[in-house]
Design a protein around this motif. Structure first.
Motif, PDB file in Angstrom:
ATOM      1  N   GLY A 181       0.820  -1.206   0.000  1.00 12.73           N
ATOM      2  CA  GLY A 181       0.000   0.000   0.000  1.00 12.73           C
ATOM      3  C   GLY A 181       0.855   1.257   0.000  1.00 12.73           C
ATOM      4  N   THR A 182       0.262   2.353  -0.464  1.00  9.77           N
ATOM      5  CA  THR A 182       1.011   3.619  -0.490  1.00  9.77           C
ATOM      6  C   THR A 182       1.375   4.107   0.907  1.00  9.77           C
ATOM      7  N   PRO A 183       0.563   3.890   1.949  1.00  9.90           N
ATOM      8  CA  PRO A 183       1.005   4.336   3.272  1.00  9.90           C
ATOM      9  C   PRO A 183       2.320   3.684   3.710  1.00  9.90           C
ATOM     10  N   GLU A 184       2.466   2.379   3.420  1.00 11.16           N
ATOM     11  CA  GLU A 184       3.728   1.731   3.795  1.00 11.16           C
ATOM     12  C   GLU A 184       4.878   2.179   2.916  1.00 11.16           C
ATOM     13  N   LEU A 185       4.602   2.498   1.669  1.00  9.59           N
ATOM     14  CA  LEU A 185       5.654   2.999   0.784  1.00  9.59           C
ATOM     15  C   LEU A 185       6.230   4.314   1.305  1.00  9.59           C
ATOM     16  N   VAL A 186       5.358   5.247   1.657  1.00 11.62           N
ATOM     17  CA  VAL A 186       5.852   6.538   2.133  1.00 11.62           C
ATOM     18  C   VAL A 186       6.520   6.394   3.493  1.00 11.62           C
ATOM     19  N   ALA A 187       5.996   5.513   4.340  1.00 11.98           N
ATOM     20  CA  ALA A 187       6.625   5.293   5.646  1.00 11.98           C
ATOM     21  C   ALA A 187       8.015   4.692   5.482  1.00 11.98           C
ATOM     22  N   ALA A 188       8.143   3.709   4.604  1.00  8.32           N
ATOM     23  CA  ALA A 188       9.446   3.070   4.383  1.00  8.32           C
ATOM     24  C   ALA A 188      10.454   4.038   3.789  1.00  8.32           C
ATOM     25  N   ALA A 189       9.993   4.945   2.940  1.00  7.01           N
ATOM     26  CA  ALA A 189      10.889   5.920   2.320  1.00  7.01           C
ATOM     27  C   ALA A 189      11.147   7.114   3.238  1.00  7.01           C
ATOM     28  N   GLY A 190      10.325   7.249   4.271  1.00  2.00           N
ATOM     29  CA  GLY A 190      10.487   8.379   5.173  1.00  2.00           C
ATOM     30  C   GLY A 190      10.086   9.705   4.544  1.00  2.00           C
ATOM     31  N   VAL A 191       9.058   9.658   3.696  1.00  2.00           N
ATOM     32  CA  VAL A 191       8.584  10.863   3.016  1.00  2.00           C
ATOM     33  C   VAL A 191       7.078  10.987   3.209  1.00  2.00           C
ATOM     34  N   THR A 192       6.533  12.083   2.755  1.00  2.00           N
ATOM     35  CA  THR A 192       5.093  12.294   2.841  1.00  2.00           C
ATOM     36  C   THR A 192       4.395  11.713   1.617  1.00  2.00           C
ATOM     37  N   ARG A 193       3.098  11.548   1.757  1.00  2.00           N
ATOM     38  CA  ARG A 193       2.296  11.091   0.617  1.00  2.00           C
ATOM     39  C   ARG A 193       2.401  12.102  -0.526  1.00  2.00           C
ATOM     40  N   GLY A 194       2.456  13.386  -0.173  1.00  2.00           N
ATOM     41  CA  GLY A 194       2.612  14.430  -1.185  1.00  2.00           C
ATOM     42  C   GLY A 194       3.899  14.270  -1.975  1.00  2.00           C
ATOM     43  N   ALA A 195       4.966  13.859  -1.284  1.00  2.00           N
ATOM     44  CA  ALA A 195       6.250  13.644  -1.978  1.00  2.00           C
ATOM     45  C   ALA A 195       6.134  12.483  -2.959  1.00  2.00           C
ATOM     46  N   LEU A 196       5.427  11.428  -2.540  1.00  2.00           N
ATOM     47  CA  LEU A 196       5.219  10.294  -3.448  1.00  2.00           C
ATOM     48  C   LEU A 196       4.526  10.765  -4.725  1.00  2.00           C
ATOM     49  N   TYR A 197       3.431  11.525  -4.552  1.00  2.00           N
ATOM     50  CA  TYR A 197       2.653  11.940  -5.717  1.00  2.00           C
ATOM     51  C   TYR A 197       3.305  13.088  -6.491  1.00  2.00           C
ATOM     52  N   HIS A 198       4.266  13.729  -5.883  1.00  2.00           N
ATOM     53  CA  HIS A 198       5.046  14.728  -6.622  1.00  2.00           C
ATOM     54  C   HIS A 198       5.944  14.034  -7.646  1.00  2.00           C
ATOM     55  N   HIS A 199       6.480  12.890  -7.265  1.00  2.00           N
ATOM     56  CA  HIS A 199       7.427  12.180  -8.134  1.00  2.00           C
ATOM     57  C   HIS A 199       6.762  11.128  -9.025  1.00  2.00           C
TER      58      HIS A 199
END
Length: 196
Positions: free
Chosen positions: A38-56
């Motif tokens: 899931g995206t919540p675990e992706l952002v947690a593992a990367a240590g970034v925000t959900r906004g950062a995920l969707y920025h990239h």
């Protein structure tokens, strides 16, 4: 005037975030599979925000595609490193094949490139990615071998597609416990059979 030593530019920070997301994505996609990540675990593992995920990346699928692209590029790099242009064409095909099988032993790579990749991205997208990376190295090697007269002249695209399928099946077999030496022997015999 004092320089900002140790400060990263916005572009450097953005690239670092992108790399962190790809690394976290790779780890989770290998451990859990695409569907179970899931995206919540992706952002947690990367240590970034959900906004950062969707920025990239537009979505989880776009991140997965970036992971697959990076893995495919790593395989091509291993093949290129193992088979320099100065090598005899047949030897380059054989050594390149060995490098492919070795590179595909990297934990999770077979799953990402040969199982989940086609299921998530589709065959056409995987073929496009492969054409830029490992598939490109095979086509170039076969084209060189034909130019040198080392192998029979056959339709290049068809031959590359067929040999690519052989390499992929061998990588899957090895990942499932088959003897890598046996797979290599069969591949070498096929390449030898192409000689003029």
């Amino acid at each position: 005037m004092q320089e900002n030593v140790g400060r990263r530019s916005n572009a450097e920070r953005a690239e670092a975030t992108r790399v962190e997301l790809i690394q976290a994505g790779r780890a989770l996609f290998v451990a859990k599979g695409y569907g179970e990540t899931g995206t919540p675990e992706l952002v947690a593992a990367a240590g970034v925000t959900r906004g950062a995920l969707y920025h990239h990346f537009a979505d989880k699928r776009a991140l997965f595609r970036a992971v697959v692209e990076a893995e495919s590029a790593a395989v091509a790099e291993a093949i290129n490193d193992a088979s320099p242009d100065s090598m005899d064409a047949i030897e380059a095909l054989t050594v390149g094949g060995d490098a492919f099988l070795k590179a595909m032993k990297e934990t999770g790579r077979t799953r990402l490139l040969l199982l989940d990749g086609p299921a998530v991205l589709g065959r056409e997208a995987m073929d496009e990615i492969d054409a830029r990376h490992a598939g490109r190295t095979l086509r170039e090697g076969l084209a060189m071998a034909m130019r040198e007269g080392a192998v029979r002249r056959l339709p290049l695209n068809a031959l590359a597609a067929q040999l690519s399928a052989v390499f992929d099946r061998a990588a899957l077999a090895v990942a499932n416990g088959a003897d890598a030496g046996d797979q290599r022997k069969a591949i070498v015999a096929l390449i030898e059979g192409l000689k003029t």
